[in-house]
Structure formats: structure tokens, C-alpha cells
Design a protein around this motif. Structure first.
Motif, PDB file in Angstrom:
ATOM      1  N   PHE A 186      42.979  41.069  41.090  1.00 39.79           N
ATOM      2  CA  PHE A 186      42.849  40.222  39.900  1.00 39.79           C
ATOM      3  C   PHE A 186      42.224  40.988  38.739  1.00 39.79           C
ATOM      4  O   PHE A 186      41.646  42.066  38.917  1.00 39.79           O
ATOM      5  CB  PHE A 186      42.051  38.970  40.240  1.00 39.79           C
ATOM      6  N   HIS A 210      47.181  42.527  38.578  1.00 39.76           N
ATOM      7  CA  HIS A 210      47.263  41.835  37.286  1.00 39.76           C
ATOM      8  C   HIS A 210      47.737  42.788  36.194  1.00 39.76           C
ATOM      9  O   HIS A 210      47.332  43.957  36.158  1.00 39.76           O
ATOM     10  CB  HIS A 210      45.907  41.243  36.902  1.00 39.76           C
ATOM     11  N   PHE A 233      47.497  33.403  38.194  1.00 39.14           N
ATOM     12  CA  PHE A 233      47.006  33.159  39.547  1.00 39.14           C
ATOM     13  C   PHE A 233      48.102  32.567  40.419  1.00 39.14           C
ATOM     14  O   PHE A 233      48.323  33.011  41.552  1.00 39.14           O
ATOM     15  CB  PHE A 233      45.798  32.210  39.482  1.00 39.14           C
ATOM     16  N   SER A 272      38.365  40.716  43.619  1.00 39.55           N
ATOM     17  CA  SER A 272      37.934  39.947  42.451  1.00 39.55           C
ATOM     18  C   SER A 272      36.420  39.871  42.447  1.00 39.55           C
ATOM     19  O   SER A 272      35.792  39.801  43.515  1.00 39.55           O
ATOM     20  CB  SER A 272      38.521  38.527  42.482  1.00 39.55           C
ATOM     21  N   SER A 303      35.038  37.354  40.840  1.00 37.13           N
ATOM     22  CA  SER A 303      34.816  35.925  40.628  1.00 37.13           C
ATOM     23  C   SER A 303      34.775  35.191  41.961  1.00 37.13           C
ATOM     24  O   SER A 303      35.738  35.231  42.738  1.00 37.13           O
ATOM     25  CB  SER A 303      35.936  35.333  39.761  1.00 37.13           C
ATOM     26  N   LYS A 313      34.867  32.005  42.348  1.00 36.21           N
ATOM     27  CA  LYS A 313      35.864  30.941  42.277  1.00 36.21           C
ATOM     28  C   LYS A 313      37.255  31.477  42.590  1.00 36.21           C
ATOM     29  O   LYS A 313      37.988  30.910  43.414  1.00 36.21           O
ATOM     30  CB  LYS A 313      35.848  30.299  40.895  1.00 36.21           C
ATOM     31  N   THR A 314      37.631  32.574  41.940  1.00 39.77           N
ATOM     32  CA  THR A 314      38.958  33.153  42.168  1.00 39.77           C
ATOM     33  C   THR A 314      39.118  33.582  43.619  1.00 39.77           C
ATOM     34  O   THR A 314      40.141  33.303  44.256  1.00 39.77           O
ATOM     35  CB  THR A 314      39.186  34.357  41.243  1.00 39.77           C
ATOM     36  N   ALA A 320      41.777  31.784  46.105  1.00 41.88           N
ATOM     37  CA  ALA A 320      42.865  32.643  46.570  1.00 41.88           C
ATOM     38  C   ALA A 320      42.853  32.764  48.099  1.00 41.88           C
ATOM     39  O   ALA A 320      43.897  32.681  48.750  1.00 41.88           O
ATOM     40  CB  ALA A 320      42.775  34.024  45.929  1.00 41.88           C
TER      41      ALA A 320
END
Length: 481
Positions: free
Chosen positions: A259, A292, A398, A418, A420, A422-423, A427
């Protein structure tokens, strides 16, 4: 090379009953390393009889007795690390340091399951009335037929043997013919550790004949396979006829999602080094790279730089980072996938053929290869590559990344990078796979459950779940008079 070994039946090494044998080829030189037996029907009948007898002995052994044998075997395998590693390197072509590392990993399986055999806990259920007692106890499933692949020739059979023995089962193991010696060395360590005759048996030869004969036998209660999805389907059909327990660790085509907030240089270097481990011949190897678009050029540049820096050569050369592929069919498949990807518009950014510095035409060598801008239609994005080729493509969102990750029927391993939380959390939950590595590619060890979903199989090996596939639950209800 295999002097003193062969088929292991009834606690002794022996040749095939009819004298049948087949050659084993050194993938670095294409010369003959030695000969292994080709088991006949009579040999398999002897192995089945041995395993039945061994089961009756071993299932009555206490957990403490089983644990002592497994721990001693672990100690012996570690003590023989260099010898087993050299043998494995010659059989598979993998660098000696990796072969020795695998030998230690194999020993870890026996140490882990030595503990697990002492942690097979039953359960008491409170009854509705005071004069009734109810309990659940676990018993060994019976004789196990285990089939393992050549890419990790000591670790893969050890996962099955250690779990089966910890549960109180006996086992007949059939290692891949390309690298049977590593499994023979593991079985020798078990024999030297005091494992009773008949508990562990080993046969070699024609894979199709042996697997069909053993799976059809009424003496076999469970099948465990590490192999291709195609072979898994065949054995599942056979197992269904006998209503046998199965665990299948099959193919994989692990996606890697990088990401936009990832440490791109770290991700590229780690991905490249893990990708080319064992020449990419790893079922859980990172094998489809989706990056990405904002960091895509940098990732490709760094990945290619690592690929180009790896030295290719014979596994016994201490300077070798990557050895040859293990067999000719693997080399030819790798060449086919690269040619298809380039024809469909992929850019070759590293490797692409036989390394220029490898003298002569002998050995199944292929340079660490990376392809950029690989379209979804390329065969390498849909077929398990099982070779040193890394296809890389970009994504924008995403949802697009998750769709690409879940675009095959495989579901063994997957990886993401990542910063993050959250990510990474969303994922890891959205990816369809049995294992997910978050900012981490080393996801296999004795204490971790290893296995997949979909076309990648069923069941788990290792960890606290690994022993369950070798046990049957028995419910006992007693009324007190």
C-alpha cells in the motif's frame, strides 16, 4: 549416496522385493547422485502390515514415552545438521545455508510435537443428573499414509511424521523421488531415538502407484498430502471411496499488496529476498506483487536491484544465494511463463534466462527474474509459477487490490505491507487465505498453523491445531449404579 538406506519397513532398511530402483539426479550437474528403491506391491503390503502392528504398540505408549522419542529425534537431527544439509543441497540444488536451516526447522517439528503429545486434553461435560458422567477423549485416528513434495524434503515429511507420532498413530511416508534421502535421514534419526519397529515406515518409487495402493487400503485411516492441487483432487476422490480422513496442503499463488503508506524500500528488498528463496519453489512464496501506483516505480527499481545482486550457482558453493531449479520440468515451466508474460506486454526488469556466468549447458539454472507491468491475463498471474520469477503490477484503490489478491482459486498464503493499522486490519480480513503476513514474510514455523483454503487445500500442519487432524474424538457416557 543412499548406501545403507532404501525402504524402511518393520524397523529395518531394505531394497525393493523385486530389486527395482530408479536414479536420482543432481540438479546442479544433471549427473546421477544415486539410486533409490521402487517399491512393489509386495513391499507396500509389507509396509501396511508393519504399520498396523506398529499402531498397536504405539497407541498404548504413554504421552511421556512418545515425547521422549520425539525429543531425542529432534536432538539427533540437529546434531546431524551438516550431513543432512549437504545431502539435501545435492538433491534439490538449494544453498547449503538454506538446507541446514530447513534441517533445523525439521527438528523443531519434533520438539514442538513432543510437547503437544502431552497436551492432548479431553473434556468433562456436566450431566443433567448426578448419577451420570460424560467425557470426551481423543484417540489416534490409526495408520496414516503421508505424501510429501521435493521442495522441502526434510521439513514436509517431518511435519506429518511428528504430528502422527505425537497423536499415537503409525505412519507410512512416501517422500518425493527427487529428494528421498532427506526423509530417509529423518527416519534414521527416529529409529536411532528408539522409535519402535513399525511405527514409522518409508517407501519410495512410483508416486501414482504407491498413492493409489495405500489410499485404497482398508488399513489406512488418514491421508496427508503436500503436493499440487491436481494431485490433491485425485487423492480426495480416492479417499472419498473409503471415507478416510484427509489433510491437504496444496498449491499456492500468494499475493503481496504493498500500500501507498508502506516503507517501499524495505518492502521491495524483503519481497525480493523471500521470493527467490529456494529458487521460488515454495508453496507459500510471495508470487504476485501488487503495488500502489504512487510507489510502483520505486518498488520495481529496488526489487530488480536485489534480484540482479543475487549470485546463482551450485548449492554447495558458500557464495551461492540461489541454486538451480530442482528438475527440468520446473525449468521448462519457468521459461514458458516468462515467454508468455513478455509476449503479452510485460517488461523484463531483471533476469529472463540462464545466468551468463554459469559455464556449460548443464544444470537447471534460471536467473532471478522480475517482470513489470504484468497484465492480469498473463499465465503467470493465474498459474502457480513455482520458480524464480516475480510478476509485478500496479493498483490504484484498496478495493482493486483486494480484488486482484482474490482473483485466483488459491488461498494458502498472502502478504501485505502498510503502516496503517486500519488498512492492514481490513486487508488481512478481506483477503481469502489461510495465512496472512502483515509487514512480515516469515510465516512458517513449528508453533504456527500452516495451511490454506480453496484450491490450496484443507487442514492445518503445525501449531496447536496440527495434531487435531490425527485424532478422533470419542464420547463416553457412564451411568453410576
Amino acid at each position: 549416496m543412499y548406501r545403507g538406506w532404501g525402504l524402511f519397513i518393520g524397523g529395518a532398511w531394505r531394497a525393493a522385493e523385486d530389486g527395482g530402483a530408479r536414479e536420482v539426479i543432481d540438479p546442479a550437474t544433471e549427473e546421477i547422485l544415486g539410486w533409490i528403491p521402487v517399491a512393489s506391491r509386495a513391499d507396500l503390503d509389507a509396509a501396511l502390515a508393519s504399520a498396523r502392528q506398529g499402531l498397536e504398540t504405539w497407541r498404548r505408549a504413554s504421552p511421556w514415552e512418545r515425547a521422549a522419542v520425539l525429543r531425542k529425534a529432534a536432538d539427533l537431527i540437529r546434531a546431524r545438521e551438516q550431513d543432512i544439509g549437504r545431502l539435501m543441497s545435492q538433491e534439490t540444488g538449494k544453498p547449503l545455508v538454506q538446507a541446514c536451516g530447513e534441517t533445523r526447522d525439521a527438528a523443531d517439528q519434533f520438539e514442538w510435537y513432543a510437547g503437544e503429545t502431552q497436551r492432548i486434553y479431553g473434556q468433562t461435560i456436566e450431566a443433567r443428573v448426578p448419577e451420570v458422567r460424560m467425557q470426551i477423549r481423543w484417540e489416534p485416528v490409526g495408520v496414516v499414509a503421508a505424501f510429501s513434495a521435493w521442495n522441502f524434503p526434510a521439513l514436509l515429511p517431518s511435519r506429518k511424521i511428528a504430528a502422527a507420532l505425537a497423536a499415537g498413530c503409525s505412519i507410512i511416508v512416501k517422500p518425493a523421488s527427487e529428494a528421498a534421502g532427506s526423509a530417509m535421514a529423518v527416519v534414521q534419526a527416529l529409529a536411532d531415538a528408539g522409535c519402535p519397529a513399525g511405527v514409522v515406515n518409508l517407501v519410495t518409487g512410483d508416486s501414482r502407484f504407491i498413492s493409489e495402493y495405500l489410499v485404497r487400503s482398508p488399513a489406512v485411516a488418514k491421508i496427508s498430502l503436500t503436493g499440487s492441487t491436481a494431485v490433491g483432487r485425485q487423492l480426495l476422490h480416492l479417499a472419498a471411496d473409503g471415507i478416510k480422513r484427509v489433510s491437504m496442503e496444496l498449491g499456492g499463488h500468494a499475493p503481496v499488496l504493498v500500500f501507498e503508506d508502506a516503507d517501499v524500500d524495505h518492502a521491495a528488498e524483503q519481497c525480493a529476498r523471500f521470493k527467490y528463496r529456494n529458487a521460488g519453489q515454495v508453496c507459500a512464496s510471495p508470487s504476485r506483487f501488487y503495488v500502489h501506483e504512487s510507489i510502483y516505480p520505486r518498488f520495481c527499481e529496488q526489487f530488480a536491484a536485489v534480484a540482479n545482486s543475487l549470485k546463482v550457482g551450485p548449492g554447495l558453493d558458500p557464495e551461492t544465494h540461489m541454486g538451480p531449479l530442482a528438475n527440468r520440468r520446473g525449468l521448462e515451466n519457468t521459461q514458458r511463463l516468462v515467454a508468455d508474460a513478455v509476449e503479452r506486454g510485460s517488461r523484463l526488469i531483471a533476469g529472463g534466462g540462464r545466468p551468463a556466468h554459469i559455464a556449460g549447458g548443464k544444470g537447471y539454472y534460471f536467473a532471478p527474474t522480475a517482470l513489470a507491468d504484468v497484465p492480469d491475463q498473463a499465465l503467470i498471474m493465474r498459474e502457480e509459477p513455482f520458480g524464480p520469477v516475480a510478476p509485478i503490477a500496479a493498483f490504484a484503490t484498496f478495493d482493486e487490490a483486494i480484488a486482484k489478491a482474490n482473483s485466483t482459486g488459491y488461498g494458502l498464503a498472502s502478504y501485505l505491507f502498510s503502516r496503517s493499522l486500519k488498512t492492514a486490519t481490513l486487508a488481512s480480513e478481506a483477503i481469502r487465505a489461510g495465512m496472512v503476513g502483515v509487514n512480515e514474510l516469515a510465516i512458517a514455523s513449528a508453533e504456527m498453523p500452516f495451511g490454506g483454503v480453496g484450491d490450496s487445500g484443507m487442514g492445518r500442519e503445525g501449531g496447536p491445531l496440527g495434531i487435531r487432524d490425527y485424532l478422533e474424538a470419542k464420547f463416553v457416557k457412564t451411568r453410576l449404579f
